[in-house]
Design a protein around this motif. Structure first.
Motif, PDB file in Angstrom:
ATOM      1  N   ASP A   1       0.829  -1.211   0.000  1.00  0.00           N
ATOM      2  CA  ASP A   1       0.000   0.000   0.000  1.00  0.00           C
ATOM      3  C   ASP A   1       0.862   1.260   0.000  1.00  0.00           C
ATOM      4  O   ASP A   1       0.569   2.233  -0.700  1.00  0.00           O
ATOM      5  N   ALA A   2       1.920   1.238   0.811  1.00  0.00           N
ATOM      6  CA  ALA A   2       2.800   2.407   0.880  1.00  0.00           C
ATOM      7  C   ALA A   2       3.552   2.611  -0.432  1.00  0.00           C
ATOM      8  O   ALA A   2       3.755   3.745  -0.879  1.00  0.00           O
ATOM      9  N   GLN A   3       3.959   1.528  -1.055  1.00  0.00           N
ATOM     10  CA  GLN A   3       4.736   1.615  -2.293  1.00  0.00           C
ATOM     11  C   GLN A   3       3.902   2.085  -3.473  1.00  0.00           C
ATOM     12  O   GLN A   3       4.463   2.545  -4.482  1.00  0.00           O
ATOM     13  N   THR A   4       2.592   1.972  -3.376  1.00  0.00           N
ATOM     14  CA  THR A   4       1.708   2.377  -4.473  1.00  0.00           C
ATOM     15  C   THR A   4       0.828   3.556  -4.080  1.00  0.00           C
ATOM     16  O   THR A   4      -0.304   3.692  -4.548  1.00  0.00           O
ATOM     17  N   ALA A   5       1.332   4.409  -3.204  1.00  0.00           N
ATOM     18  CA  ALA A   5       0.553   5.559  -2.735  1.00  0.00           C
ATOM     19  C   ALA A   5       0.244   6.530  -3.872  1.00  0.00           C
ATOM     20  O   ALA A   5       1.067   6.746  -4.773  1.00  0.00           O
ATOM     21  N   ASP A   6      -0.932   7.099  -3.824  1.00  0.00           N
ATOM     22  CA  ASP A   6      -1.379   8.018  -4.862  1.00  0.00           C
ATOM     23  C   ASP A   6      -0.518   9.285  -4.873  1.00  0.00           C
ATOM     24  O   ASP A   6      -0.371   9.952  -3.849  1.00  0.00           O
ATOM     25  N   GLY A   7       0.048   9.599  -6.021  1.00  0.00           N
ATOM     26  CA  GLY A   7       0.847  10.812  -6.168  1.00  0.00           C
ATOM     27  C   GLY A   7       2.289  10.692  -5.733  1.00  0.00           C
ATOM     28  O   GLY A   7       3.042  11.674  -5.787  1.00  0.00           O
ATOM     29  N   ALA A   8       2.697   9.497  -5.294  1.00  0.00           N
ATOM     30  CA  ALA A   8       4.058   9.322  -4.790  1.00  0.00           C
ATOM     31  C   ALA A   8       5.087   9.427  -5.916  1.00  0.00           C
ATOM     32  O   ALA A   8       4.898   8.888  -7.002  1.00  0.00           O
ATOM     33  N   LYS A   9       6.183  10.113  -5.634  1.00  0.00           N
ATOM     34  CA  LYS A   9       7.281  10.274  -6.580  1.00  0.00           C
ATOM     35  C   LYS A   9       8.579   9.791  -5.929  1.00  0.00           C
ATOM     36  O   LYS A   9       8.788   9.959  -4.737  1.00  0.00           O
ATOM     37  N   SER A  10       9.445   9.234  -6.771  1.00  0.00           N
ATOM     38  CA  SER A  10      10.759   8.764  -6.294  1.00  0.00           C
ATOM     39  C   SER A  10      10.615   7.790  -5.126  1.00  0.00           C
ATOM     40  O   SER A  10      11.254   7.932  -4.073  1.00  0.00           O
ATOM     41  N   VAL A  11       9.772   6.772  -5.317  1.00  0.00           N
ATOM     42  CA  VAL A  11       9.526   5.784  -4.265  1.00  0.00           C
ATOM     43  C   VAL A  11      10.765   4.911  -4.063  1.00  0.00           C
ATOM     44  O   VAL A  11      11.364   4.422  -5.016  1.00  0.00           O
ATOM     45  N   LYS A  12      11.123   4.721  -2.817  1.00  0.00           N
ATOM     46  CA  LYS A  12      12.291   3.919  -2.471  1.00  0.00           C
ATOM     47  C   LYS A  12      11.984   3.116  -1.211  1.00  0.00           C
ATOM     48  O   LYS A  12      11.563   3.683  -0.198  1.00  0.00           O
ATOM     49  N   THR A  13      12.199   1.801  -1.269  1.00  0.00           N
ATOM     50  CA  THR A  13      11.974   0.937  -0.109  1.00  0.00           C
ATOM     51  C   THR A  13      13.310   0.500   0.465  1.00  0.00           C
ATOM     52  O   THR A  13      14.141  -0.065  -0.243  1.00  0.00           O
ATOM     53  N   VAL A  14      13.503   0.787   1.745  1.00  0.00           N
ATOM     54  CA  VAL A  14      14.776   0.500   2.410  1.00  0.00           C
ATOM     55  C   VAL A  14      14.542  -0.508   3.535  1.00  0.00           C
ATOM     56  O   VAL A  14      13.856  -0.184   4.522  1.00  0.00           O
ATOM     57  N   PRO A  15      15.082  -1.730   3.431  1.00  0.00           N
ATOM     58  CA  PRO A  15      14.958  -2.690   4.534  1.00  0.00           C
ATOM     59  C   PRO A  15      15.670  -2.171   5.777  1.00  0.00           C
ATOM     60  O   PRO A  15      16.724  -1.540   5.685  1.00  0.00           O
ATOM     61  N   LEU A  16      15.111  -2.466   6.947  1.00  0.00           N
ATOM     62  CA  LEU A  16      15.682  -1.995   8.208  1.00  0.00           C
ATOM     63  C   LEU A  16      16.062  -3.181   9.083  1.00  0.00           C
ATOM     64  O   LEU A  16      15.411  -4.232   9.051  1.00  0.00           O
TER      65      LEU A  16
ATOM     66  N   ARG B   1      -1.446   9.573   4.842  1.00  0.00           N
ATOM     67  CA  ARG B   1      -0.725   9.138   3.654  1.00  0.00           C
ATOM     68  C   ARG B   1      -1.717   8.548   2.655  1.00  0.00           C
ATOM     69  O   ARG B   1      -2.628   7.813   3.023  1.00  0.00           O
ATOM     70  N   PRO B   2      -1.565   8.854   1.348  1.00  0.00           N
ATOM     71  CA  PRO B   2      -2.458   8.290   0.340  1.00  0.00           C
ATOM     72  C   PRO B   2      -2.166   6.826   0.128  1.00  0.00           C
ATOM     73  O   PRO B   2      -1.081   6.343   0.420  1.00  0.00           O
ATOM     74  N   THR B   3      -3.161   6.070  -0.398  1.00  0.00           N
ATOM     75  CA  THR B   3      -2.989   4.636  -0.551  1.00  0.00           C
ATOM     76  C   THR B   3      -3.318   4.108  -1.930  1.00  0.00           C
ATOM     77  O   THR B   3      -3.211   2.932  -2.188  1.00  0.00           O
ATOM     78  N   LYS B   4      -3.728   4.918  -2.877  1.00  0.00           N
ATOM     79  CA  LYS B   4      -4.058   4.430  -4.197  1.00  0.00           C
ATOM     80  C   LYS B   4      -2.802   4.250  -5.037  1.00  0.00           C
ATOM     81  O   LYS B   4      -1.836   4.972  -4.891  1.00  0.00           O
ATOM     82  N   SER B   5      -2.841   3.298  -5.951  1.00  0.00           N
ATOM     83  CA  SER B   5      -1.657   2.970  -6.729  1.00  0.00           C
ATOM     84  C   SER B   5      -1.463   3.962  -7.893  1.00  0.00           C
ATOM     85  O   SER B   5      -2.406   4.413  -8.515  1.00  0.00           O
ATOM     86  N   VAL B   6      -0.176   4.291  -8.137  1.00  0.00           N
ATOM     87  CA  VAL B   6       0.204   5.140  -9.237  1.00  0.00           C
ATOM     88  C   VAL B   6       1.525   4.623  -9.773  1.00  0.00           C
ATOM     89  O   VAL B   6       2.216   3.848  -9.132  1.00  0.00           O
TER      90      VAL B   6
END
Length: 297
Positions: free
Chosen positions: A163-178, A289-294
């Protein structure tokens, strides 16, 4: 004795013999149905006994079968959502709103809870700095139908990340393992442009045993103030998530490492109650935070 007399005697003897033979035939014929009836009764009785024995055996086998069981969930409760972060951490993340935590509504505080804070540091003509923080907690119970609590939590953890990775309007999405944040965790970072300015968003999702922590933290420079540093916000979000995970473990008698193995009693086998619904996101409270996919850029 005359020949005629001898002939009559021979005829009489033949009649007597025929009569005796006929009598024996009739007696045997009468005895046959009795034997058949007796044999039939004996056969039916044996058949019923066989059915009864089979039914008794099946019932005994069914009663001896064990009831289905499932591994009990490690964590049985949640901490107070507005108390999972220290005053110092809140002062760093939301300096103007550290004392204004707003707890989200929940019909079952042992299963779900959330708290949010907002901060607006007004610098007059130089603009202002805005920060928003939300912590959501969702606990899953083991269920004989749906499975073990930690399995359900892993499924929800994956869904939250998606859901976070496909948030509506998100730009420059980056997922960082912790690391060092529960059993598994990741921070989804992205930019979100609004008319007020560019917001730097961080969504940290962490799982510890059968509990999922979702922490949203964003910031923006408004009215001409500079955009906050994305790396600084990401570090602050991770630190807060570590505290939230530790608060979950502490509430259940475990150490601050976030693992049930260090202080939590071992989970015993047995059927347990209902589980939190992994399809219900209401535990996140009024998340901004938005949740729709883009598509990502």
């Amino acid at each position: 004795m005359s020949e005629g007399t001898m002939q009559r005697r021979a005829q009489r003897d033949q009649r007597d013999q025929r009569a005796k033979r006929l009598h024996r035939v009739l007696v045997c014929a009468a005895a046959v149905p009795v034997m058949l009836v007796a044999a039939g009764c004996s056969s039916d009785s044996g058949s019923d006994d066989g059915k009864d024995k089979a039914a008794d055996k099946a019932a005994a086998s069914k009663s001896a079968s064990p009831s289905p069981t499932v591994q009990a969930a490690a964590y049985k409760k949640l901490p107070e959502p507005c108390a999972v972060l220290s005053k110092k951490t809140l002062g760093d993340l939301v300096p103007k709103g550290a004392d204004s935590g707003k707890e989200g509504s929940s019909s079952d505080t042992a299963t779900r809870g959330s708290c949010s804070w907002s901060s607006l540091d007004n610098n007059g003509v130089k603009g202002s700095q805005f920060r928003w923080l939300n912590v959501a907690l969702l606990r899953f119970e083991s269920d004989v139908t749906r499975g073990e609590g930690d399995k359900l939590a892993r499924e929800y953890y994956t869904k939250q990340l998606q859901d976070a990775q496909t948030a509506d309007g998100a730009k420059s999405v980056k997922t960082v393992p912790l690391t060092g944040t529960g059993d598994e965790a990741a921070n989804v970072r992205y930019d979100l442009k609004k008319k007020e300015g560019t917001f730097k968003q961080n969504t940290v999702v962490a799982r510890v045993e059968n509990v999922v922590v979702t922490l949203d933290y964003n910031g923006a420079g408004l009215a001409g103030d500079k955009t906050p540093d994305a790396d600084d916000l990401a570090k602050a979000a991770q630190k807060a998530a570590e505290e939230a995970v530790a608060a979950v473990a502490k509430a259940n008698g475990a150490g601050t490492g976030g693992s049930a193995s260090s202080g939590t009693p071992s989970a015993s086998k047995g059927a347990s109650g209902s589980s939190a619904d992994s399809s219900d996101d209401s535990s996140a409270g009024a998340s901004k935070r938005p949740t729709k996919s883009v598509s990502k850029s």
